[in-house]
Design an enzyme around this catalytic site. Structure first.
Site, PDB file in Angstrom:
ATOM      1  N   GLY A   1     -18.883  -4.014  17.643  1.00  0.00           N
ATOM      2  CA  GLY A   1     -19.224  -3.209  17.693  1.00  0.00           C
ATOM      3  C   GLY A   1     -17.955  -3.124  17.384  1.00  0.00           C
TER       4      GLY A   1
ATOM      5  N   GLY B   1     -19.103  -9.092  21.079  1.00  0.00           N
ATOM      6  CA  GLY B   1     -18.099  -9.348  21.780  1.00  0.00           C
ATOM      7  C   GLY B   1     -16.791 -10.234  21.225  1.00  0.00           C
TER       8      GLY B   1
ATOM      9  N   TYR C   1     -14.083   1.957  21.100  1.00  0.00           N
ATOM     10  CA  TYR C   1     -13.961   2.728  22.125  1.00  0.00           C
ATOM     11  C   TYR C   1     -12.326   3.125  22.736  1.00  0.00           C
ATOM     12  CZ  TYR C   1     -17.809  -0.876  23.027  1.00  0.00           C
ATOM     13  OH  TYR C   1     -17.921  -1.993  22.698  1.00  0.00           O
TER      14      TYR C   1
ATOM     15  N   CYS D   1      -0.997  14.793  33.142  1.00  0.00           N
ATOM     16  CA  CYS D   1      -0.132  14.374  35.304  1.00  0.00           C
ATOM     17  C   CYS D   1      -0.826  13.234  35.726  1.00  0.00           C
ATOM     18  CB  CYS D   1      -1.116  15.672  35.541  1.00  0.00           C
ATOM     19  SG  CYS D   1      -0.007  16.993  34.735  1.00  0.00           S
TER      20      CYS D   1
HETATM   21  N1  LLP Z   1     -23.926  -5.594  22.739  1.00  0.00           N
HETATM   22  C1  LLP Z   1     -23.793  -4.895  23.930  1.00  0.00           C
HETATM   23  C2  LLP Z   1     -25.504  -5.084  24.796  1.00  0.00           C
HETATM   24  C3  LLP Z   1     -22.923  -4.760  24.420  1.00  0.00           C
HETATM   25  O1  LLP Z   1     -23.503  -4.002  26.252  1.00  0.00           O
HETATM   26  C4  LLP Z   1     -21.833  -4.251  24.200  1.00  0.00           C
HETATM   27  C5  LLP Z   1     -20.427  -3.878  24.765  1.00  0.00           C
HETATM   28  C6  LLP Z   1     -21.960  -4.736  22.806  1.00  0.00           C
HETATM   29  C7  LLP Z   1     -23.193  -5.812  22.313  1.00  0.00           C
HETATM   30  C8  LLP Z   1     -20.747  -4.716  21.330  1.00  0.00           C
HETATM   31  O2  LLP Z   1     -19.826  -4.991  22.201  1.00  0.00           O
HETATM   32  P1  LLP Z   1     -18.129  -5.580  21.548  1.00  0.00           P
HETATM   33  O3  LLP Z   1     -18.452  -6.441  19.681  1.00  0.00           O
HETATM   34  O4  LLP Z   1     -18.029  -3.999  20.621  1.00  0.00           O
HETATM   35  O5  LLP Z   1     -17.241  -6.423  21.889  1.00  0.00           O
HETATM   36  N2  LLP Z   1     -15.067  -0.062  26.600  1.00  0.00           N
HETATM   37  C9  LLP Z   1     -14.847  -1.696  26.752  1.00  0.00           C
HETATM   38  C10 LLP Z   1     -16.286  -2.615  26.162  1.00  0.00           C
HETATM   39  C11 LLP Z   1     -17.360  -2.430  27.015  1.00  0.00           C
HETATM   40  C12 LLP Z   1     -17.718  -3.082  26.133  1.00  0.00           C
HETATM   41  C13 LLP Z   1     -19.807  -2.883  26.586  1.00  0.00           C
HETATM   42  N3  LLP Z   1     -21.190  -3.776  26.412  1.00  0.00           N
HETATM   43  C14 LLP Z   1     -13.368  -1.367  25.994  1.00  0.00           C
HETATM   44  O6  LLP Z   1     -12.983  -0.345  25.264  1.00  0.00           O
HETATM   45  O7  LLP Z   1     -12.965  -2.649  25.436  1.00  0.00           O
END
Ligand code: LLP
Length: 463
Positions: free
Chosen positions: A322, A278, A421, A391
Site C-alpha cells: 500500500g 509492509g 495513511y 487545540c
Molecule cells: N496487507 C495487510 C493485511 C495489511 O494489514 C496492510 C496494512 C497492508 C497489506 C499494507 O501495508 P503497507 O504496504 O501499506 O505497509 N496506519 C499505519 C499503517 C497501518 C498498516 C495496516 N495494514 C501507518 O500510517 O503507518
C-alpha cells in the site's frame, strides 16, 4: 525510524536543542528525489512544480491544505510492482493506504488487484469497476453483512482471520449456494522492526491465527472440511514501514513449513501464499527503501528455496503493498499562518491543517521532511517544528526540520510522502474540514476527492 539524536547542549540560539534531526541540509532549496514524487521540480522562479503545474496555482485554485497526488508517479510505481512480480505472482494494492475511485481505475488499468478491509472500501472498489474476482477482502472482524456482500459480489478471496470467521464465511457461502475462495491468515511470530502499533506478526495482537500451538494447522483442518470453502492458501502480513527483509524471510520459512505440514496431513498442496505488504518508503533523506524488483527477487528466492527444501511445488505468491505504491506519490500543501520563534528552542511554524490531515506524527512518532515551495530562499537554516491549528500541543506535523530563516506567513510549504495513511486516516477533529486530493498529470489538475465543506459536517448532525 529514528535518526541520530543531536546531543543536548546549553540553550543558546547558535546551539541546536535536543531533537531527532541531522545537521541542516547543505541546500534548503534542494528537493531530494527519494522523498518527492518523480515529476517534482522547481521552475525558474524557484516555485515547486508537480505534473507540470506550479503549487502557487494549485493553492489559488484548490486552496490549502491540499494533498497533491502525482498520477504519473502513482502509475509508474504500480507498474513497477506489477512488472517486478511478473506473470507468476499477483500484486494487490492495499486500499487502506489511500483509496478513491480514480485510484481504483488507475490500478485496474495498470493490471493490479486490490485488497480491501471494510465494506466501505469494497463499495468504493466495486463502484469504480474493479472486477470482483480481483479483490481480496481482509479484516479481523468482518460483519455478516460485509461478508454476504463480498460473497455475493464474487470477490476473488476472503482472508479468514479467526475460527469464528471460518464458520461464518462457510455458512454465508453455503446459503448463497457458492464456494468461496479463501486464504487463512496466520501469525508467524516475527517481531518486525517497526513501530509497535503497526507490527502485526508477533503473537500478542489481534490479527490472524497463531502458528504456535498448532492453532493455524487446526484452522486449516476445519476449513478444508467445509464444502462451501475453497482453501487456496496461507496469508501472512508482518507489519508496515519495514526495511529489513529478514522478517519476510522468517515468515516465508514458517508459512512454507505450514504448507508442508498440510501436505503431509491432508495430501493437499495449497497453491498460493500471500506475504502481505509492509515495505518501507523514504520519509526523510536518511531512509533507504528497496526497489520493487529487489523485493520481488528476494521474496521469490526465499519461497523457492524453502519449497525446494520442503519438496513442495512453489506456490503462486501474492503481495499487498500500500504505502510503497501511494506513499511517495503525494505531498501535502500548506500555507504558513504564523511563525513563532522561541528563544533558545526552535521556531514554531503553524500551518492551516495539522493532526486532522496527518495523524502519523502524533500516533507513531513518524518523521517527515518539509520544504518552502512557493519560492526559493537564500536565507540560512532555521530549526522549526511544523504544527497544525488544532487545540492540542501534540498537533505536530513535522517534529524537527530546517526551513529558511526568512519564512513568513503566506508562504507555502509542502510535506512530501503523505500519500499513504494521511487522507485515509484524516479526521474532523475540532470540526476542521478534510482537505481535497488533487491529482496532477501533464499540466492538468483535477480534484479526485473534494474538500469537505461545512455542509458536509452539518449534514451528519441531525440532532
Ligand atoms: N496487507 C495487510 C493485511 C495489511 O494489514 C496492510 C496494512 C497492508 C497489506 C499494507 O501495508 P503497507 O504496504 O501499506 O505497509 N496506519 C499505519 C499503517 C497501518 C498498516 C495496516 N495494514 C501507518 O500510517 O503507518
Amino acid at each position: 525510524m529514528s535518526r541520530s539524536a543531536h546531543p543536548a547542549g546549553p540553550r543558546h540560539a547558535d546551539v541546536l536543542p535536543e531533537g531527532h534531526y541531522s545537521a541542516p541540509p547543505a541546500d534548503l532549496n534542494a528537493l531530494d528525489p527519494k522523498v518527492w514524487s518523480q515529476t517534482v521540480t522547481r521552475d525558474e522562479h524557484g516555485v515547486l512544480t508537480v505534473g507540470g503545474i506550479d503549487v502557487k496555482r494549485l493553492a489559488e485554485e484548490y486552496g490549502t491544505p491540499a494533498y497533491v497526488l502525482d498520477e504519473d508517479d502513482f502509475r509508474s510505481r504500480a507498474r513497477a510492482w506489477r512488472t517486478a512480480f511478473g506473470e507468476n505472482a499477483d500484486v494487490f494494492y492495499a486500499g487502506k493506504a489511500f483509496l478513491s475511485r480514480a485510484v481504483v481505475r488507475w490500478l485496474n488499468e495498470e493490471g493490479l488487484n486490490l485488497d480491501v478491509c471494510s465494506g466501505g472500501e469494497l463499495a468504493t472498489a466495486l463502484s469504480a469497476g474493479m472486477p470482483a474476482e480481483r479483490i481480496a477482502f481482509h479484516g479481523n472482524n468482518k460483519s455478516a453483512a460485509e461478508i454476504r456482500r463480498a460473497v455475493e459480489a464474487g470477490v476473488g478471496r476472503i482472508v479468514l482471520d479467526s475460527f469464528q470467521e471460518i464458520v461464518r464465511v462457510a455458512h454465508i457461502a453455503r446459503e448463497l449456494g457458492t464456494r468461496q475462495r479463501v486464504q487463512i491468515r496466520v501469525t508467524v511470530g516475527v517481531e518486525a522492526h517497526t513501530h509497535e502499533f503497526i507490527a502485526t506478526a508477533h503473537e500478542d495482537q489481534k490479527f490472524g491465527i497463531p502458528l504456535a500451538g498448532g492453532q493455524a494447522a487446526e484452522a486449516v483442518r476445519r476449513a478444508l472440511q467445509l464444502d462451501s470453502l475453497e482453501v487456496i492458501g496461507i496469508h501472512s502480513h508482518i507489519g508496515s514501514q519495514i526495511f529489513d527483509m529478514s522478517g519476510f524471510e522468517v515468515a516465508a520459512h514458517r508459512v512454507v513449513g505450514l504448507l508442508k505440514d498440510i501436505r503431509d496431513e491432508h495430501g493437499v498442496e495449497l497453491p498460493e501464499i500471500d506475504l502481505g505488504g509492509g515495505l518501507g518508503i523514504a520519509y526523510t533523506s536518511d531512509d533507504d527503501p528497496r526497489e520493487p524488483h529487489e523485493i520481488a527477487k528476494a521474496l521469490s528466492e526465499i519461497v523457492t528455496r524453502e519449497c525446494e527444501a520442503a519438496k513442495l511445488r512453489t506456490p503462486r505468491i501474492s503481495v499487498e503493498p500500500g504505502r510503497a505504491i501511494v506513499g511517495p506519490t503525494a505531498f501535502t500543501l500548506y500555507e504558513v499562518g504564523t511563525v513563532k520563534p522561541l528563544e533558545g528552542l526552535r521556531t514554531y511554524v503553524s500551518v492551516d491543517g495539522g493532526m486532522s490531515d496527518n495523524i502519523r506524527t502524533a500516533l507513531y512518532d513518524a518523521e517527515y521532511s518539509v520544504a518552502l515551495v512557493s519560492r526559493s530562499s537564500d536565507a540560512g537554516p532555521m530549526l522549526t517544528r511544523v504544527v497544525g491549528k488544532h487545540c492540542e500541543s501534540g498537533d505536530i506535523v513535522v517534529k524537527d526540520a530546517f526551513l529558511p530563516s526568512d519564512l513568513a506567513p503566506g508562504d507555502l510549504i509542502a510535506v512530501p510522502a503523505t500519500g499513504a495513511y494521511c487522507r485515509s486516516m484524516a479526521s474532523n477533529y475540532n470540526h476542521v474540514l478534510r482537505p481535497p486530493v488533487v491529482a496532477v498529470k501533464d499540466g492538468q489538475a483535477r480534484v479526485i476527492v473534494r474538500r469537505e465543506t461545512e455542509e458536509d459536517l452539518l449534514r451528519l448532525d441531525v440532532g
